[in-house]
Design a protein around this motif. Structure first.
Motif, short mmCIF file in Angstrom:
data_model
loop_
_atom_site.label_atom_id
_atom_site.label_comp_id
_atom_site.label_asym_id
_atom_site.label_seq_id
_atom_site.Cartn_x
_atom_site.Cartn_y
_atom_site.Cartn_z
N GLY A 537 -0.63 -6.74 22.56
CA GLY A 537 -1.29 -7.64 23.49
C GLY A 537 -2.69 -8.05 23.13
O GLY A 537 -3.37 -8.70 23.93
N VAL A 538 -3.17 -7.70 21.94
CA VAL A 538 -4.50 -8.11 21.50
C VAL A 538 -4.40 -8.65 20.08
O VAL A 538 -3.44 -8.37 19.35
N ILE A 539 -5.39 -9.43 19.68
CA ILE A 539 -5.44 -9.94 18.31
C ILE A 539 -5.97 -8.83 17.41
O ILE A 539 -7.13 -8.41 17.54
N ALA A 540 -5.11 -8.37 16.50
CA ALA A 540 -5.47 -7.24 15.63
C ALA A 540 -5.97 -7.70 14.27
O ALA A 540 -6.31 -6.86 13.43
N GLY A 541 -6.02 -9.00 14.06
CA GLY A 541 -6.54 -9.50 12.79
C GLY A 541 -6.36 -10.99 12.68
O GLY A 541 -5.35 -11.53 13.15
N VAL A 542 -7.35 -11.68 12.07
CA VAL A 542 -7.27 -13.12 11.85
C VAL A 542 -7.76 -13.40 10.43
O VAL A 542 -8.78 -12.86 9.99
N GLY A 543 -7.04 -14.22 9.71
CA GLY A 543 -7.44 -14.58 8.35
C GLY A 543 -6.34 -15.34 7.66
O GLY A 543 -5.31 -15.67 8.27
N THR A 544 -6.52 -15.59 6.40
CA THR A 544 -5.45 -16.23 5.64
C THR A 544 -4.34 -15.21 5.42
O THR A 544 -4.52 -14.00 5.59
N HIS A 545 -3.19 -15.72 5.01
CA HIS A 545 -2.05 -14.85 4.74
C HIS A 545 -2.42 -13.80 3.69
O HIS A 545 -2.12 -12.60 3.86
N SER A 546 -3.09 -14.22 2.65
CA SER A 546 -3.46 -13.28 1.58
C SER A 546 -4.44 -12.24 2.07
O SER A 546 -4.33 -11.04 1.74
N GLU A 547 -5.41 -12.66 2.89
CA GLU A 547 -6.41 -11.73 3.40
C GLU A 547 -5.76 -10.66 4.27
O GLU A 547 -6.09 -9.47 4.16
N LEU A 548 -4.86 -11.07 5.13
CA LEU A 548 -4.23 -10.10 6.03
C LEU A 548 -3.29 -9.17 5.26
O LEU A 548 -3.20 -7.97 5.59
N LEU A 549 -2.61 -9.68 4.26
CA LEU A 549 -1.76 -8.81 3.46
C LEU A 549 -2.57 -7.72 2.78
O LEU A 549 -2.13 -6.57 2.65
N ALA A 550 -3.81 -8.08 2.37
CA ALA A 550 -4.66 -7.13 1.65
C ALA A 550 -5.35 -6.16 2.59
O ALA A 550 -5.66 -5.03 2.19
N THR A 551 -5.61 -6.56 3.83
CA THR A 551 -6.46 -5.74 4.71
C THR A 551 -5.72 -5.13 5.89
O THR A 551 -6.25 -4.23 6.53
N ASN A 552 -4.55 -5.59 6.21
CA ASN A 552 -3.87 -5.14 7.44
C ASN A 552 -2.44 -4.72 7.09
O ASN A 552 -1.55 -5.55 6.91
N ARG A 553 -2.22 -3.39 6.98
CA ARG A 553 -0.90 -2.91 6.57
C ARG A 553 0.16 -3.15 7.64
O ARG A 553 1.35 -3.29 7.32
N ASP A 554 -0.25 -3.22 8.91
CA ASP A 554 0.72 -3.54 9.96
C ASP A 554 1.25 -4.96 9.77
O ASP A 554 2.45 -5.22 9.93
N TYR A 555 0.37 -5.89 9.45
CA TYR A 555 0.79 -7.27 9.20
C TYR A 555 1.73 -7.32 8.01
O TYR A 555 2.78 -8.00 8.05
N ALA A 556 1.39 -6.62 6.94
CA ALA A 556 2.24 -6.60 5.76
C ALA A 556 3.62 -6.04 6.09
O ALA A 556 4.64 -6.53 5.61
N ALA A 557 3.67 -5.02 6.95
CA ALA A 557 4.95 -4.43 7.34
C ALA A 557 5.80 -5.41 8.14
O ALA A 557 7.01 -5.51 7.95
N VAL A 558 5.15 -6.16 9.05
CA VAL A 558 5.89 -7.13 9.87
C VAL A 558 6.46 -8.24 9.00
O VAL A 558 7.63 -8.61 9.12
#
Length: 566
Positions: A537-558
């Motif tokens: 229910g909250v924004i856990a990260g904002v950025g380009t696709h590459s940035e989030l893949l590099a910095t947010n493992r939850d995003y990469a998993a999804v």
């Protein structure tokens, strides 16, 4: 309401005149019997006969006028009520429709309004006229011979008792039956809509048994109602007939003792016979009135429901040409009714004008809920959604929805032509505009349909494949040329090749348009300038696709379709 008032005025005038003529005929008969018949005056008998004939013809004409006005006014009122109900249903929020069975709403718009119309065209007017007739007749009976008039009046006591008993039981049965009609309509509608699923799982017999169970409940309730009406009607019929027998015996004795003339007895009996029909009809009128009251209660259950989402006082329209398309979610919170927790818990997010923003997250994280706030399909419990710095609740809904277009994951098409489905959001679109939108979404199949754009797609568009329906829904959103385009996973039903073609075309369309896209696959993310990752229910990260893949493992998993770590 003035046309209805005028019609009812003419109806009352015709009804009163008809009643007056009906009452006059027995009095004329009294004059005939005690005058020409008694004295053998054939000329006077002929004259009074002609008067009676003329009155009968006038009465027949007035009955025709009254019946025609009754039917016309009741049908017009039913149509007006149905129109009001439909308009009100369109103004109610999505959450209202989610909580109501479609069959229940359908039964209120059809069978319930028909019940009300029948009462207005029959029960109400006859209740008024029969009451007026009864009062006038009883007064005349007292003037003719008061002892027998007392007997007739006393017969009202058991009638009142019967009606009280009947009303209490019938009201509950009428409500139960009308609710069961709604349940049966829901089962039928769901079975028709889900026929593919029923056949796929081989559950035809199960669904037939389920339908039969609801139909049997309705049948038993209807039979019980009919039995109740029959018993009560028999009682209502027995009372006036028993009273008539007493009057005939008592009247004959009164004539024998010179307390009444033969003409007075004939007039008395004729007037009392006029009471038999109103009394006989009383059971039907009461039953009709109870059904109409129940139907009106069900109608007003819907019509009295205030819209959850409506224009605020002082709301101003958006000027489409002046809208840049900057969207901001400012500390937005939202929870569904009866849900244990909030779906959105303080979302803060900015979408720049002309930017394409992807919303990613696990199933149930609130992605669809978040984008539904933009066209005000739902409203935030707290916080604000702004377009160009203006709270969308401060602008009119009509203007907001000309600026914001939506394409859902589950495409919705109506039983109308392809052209009508495409131009729902832009009725003035030209053929060139439609062709351009179809090219963008790679919907070349439309040209191969039997009648092209004029081809009817069938209920819910089920004559088309899932991918075809989705492309038409996407073309509809593109065709409206919105300033803000909301796409809820619009490519999920497309094959890989078509998806690639549509994505390339959408890249051109989205240039200069603010777009918010709910995504589930990495290929769709390629359309976005930035990605917002929604979790719990909250924004856990904002950025380009590459940035989030590099910095947010939850995003990469999804995005790689693996389980999100705890």
């Amino acid at each position: 309401m003035r046309p209805f008032a005028a019609l009812y005025l003419w109806m009352i005038i015709a009804g009163v005149a008809t009643t007056a003529l009906s009452v006059a005929l027995p009095l004329i008969v009294q004059r005939v019997v005690d005058g020409p018949v008694l004295h053998g005056d054939e000329r006077g008998l002929l004259l009074l006969g002609l008067v009676a004939l003329a009155l009968g013809l006038v009465e027949a004409l007035l009955i025709f006028i009254r019946r025609w006005v009754q039917a016309n006014s009741a049908l017009r009122m039913e149509t007006a009520m149905r129109d009001d109900l439909y308009r009100h249903l369109q103004s109610l929020s999505v959450s209202f429709h989610d909580g109501w069975q479609s069959g229940q709403l359908l039964s209120r718009a059809t069978s319930d309004l028909s019940v009300i119309r029948r009462f207005l065209s029959f029960g109400l007017i006859f209740l008024v006229l029969n009451t007026a007739t009864a009062v006038v007749v009883v007064v005349l009976l007292f003037r003719l011979y008061w002892p027998l008039a007392l007997v007739v009046t006393a017969s009202a006591v058991p009638l009142f008792w019967f009606s009280q008993q009947f009303t209490r039981r019938y009201n509950a049965a009428a409500r139960r039956m009308q609710d069961q009609q709604g349940d049966l309509a829901t089962v039928a509608e769901e079975s028709a809509g889900g026929i593919r699923l029923i056949k796929a799982f081989g559950r035809r017999d199960h669904m037939a048994e389920r339908f039969t169970g609801y139909a049997r409940q309705l049948h038993d309730t209807a039979v019980g109602k009919s039995r109740m009406v029959a018993r009560t009607w028999a009682k209502f019929d027995a009372v006036p007939n028993a009273t008539l027998a007493v009057v005939l015996v008592g009247g004959a004795l009164a004539v024998a003792r010179d307390r009444m003339t033969v003409g007075e007895l004939v007039a008395f009996v004729s007037l009392q016979i006029m009471l038999i029909w109103p009394i006989d009809a009383l059971g039907h009128i009461i039953a009709n009135a109870q059904e109409a009251m129940t139907a009106a209660d069900r109608f007003y259950e819907v019509i009295d429901t205030p819209p959850d989402i409506a224009d605020r006082r002082g709301a101003t329209p958006l000027e489409p040409t002046a809208v840049r398309g900057a969207v901001r979610f400012d500390n937005v919170r939202f929870a569904y009714p009866d849900a244990p927790t909030e779906v959105l818990r303080g979302v803060n997010l900015d979408v720049r004008p002309g930017e394409t923003l992807a919303i990613a997250g696990v199933t149930g994280s609130g992605k669809s809920t978040l984008v539904s706030l933009v066209p005000r399909l739902i409203d935030a419990d707290s916080g604000r959604v702004l377009i160009d710095g203006v709270d969308i609740r401060d602008v009119t809904l009509a203007s907001l929805r000309t600026v914001v277009a939506v394409a859902f994951e589950e495409p919705i098409l109506f039983s109308m032509s392809v052209r009508e489905n495409l131009t729902l959001g832009r009725p003035d679109a030209t053929d060139a505009d439609i062709e351009e939108a179809l090219d963008v979404v790679q919907a070349d199949f439309v040209r191969d349909l039997p009648w092209g754009l004029a081809t009817r797609v069938g209920e819910q568009g089920l004559s088309l494949s899932g991918g075809q329906r989705q492309r038409l829904a996407l073309a509809r959103a593109v065709l409206s040329r919105p300033k803000v385009l909301v796409l809820d996973d619009p490519l999920s039903a497309l094959d890989v090749h078509t998806e690639a073609l549509v994505e390339r075309a959408l890249t051109r369309v989205l240039a200069g348009t603010t777009a918010i896209i709910v995504v589930h696959r990495p290929s769709t993310v390629a359309l976005a300038d930035r990605v917002a990752f929604l979790r719990d229910g909250v924004i856990a990260g904002v950025g380009t696709h590459s940035e989030l893949l590099a910095t947010n493992r939850d995003y990469a998993a999804v995005l790689s379709a693996t389980e999100v770590p705890a």
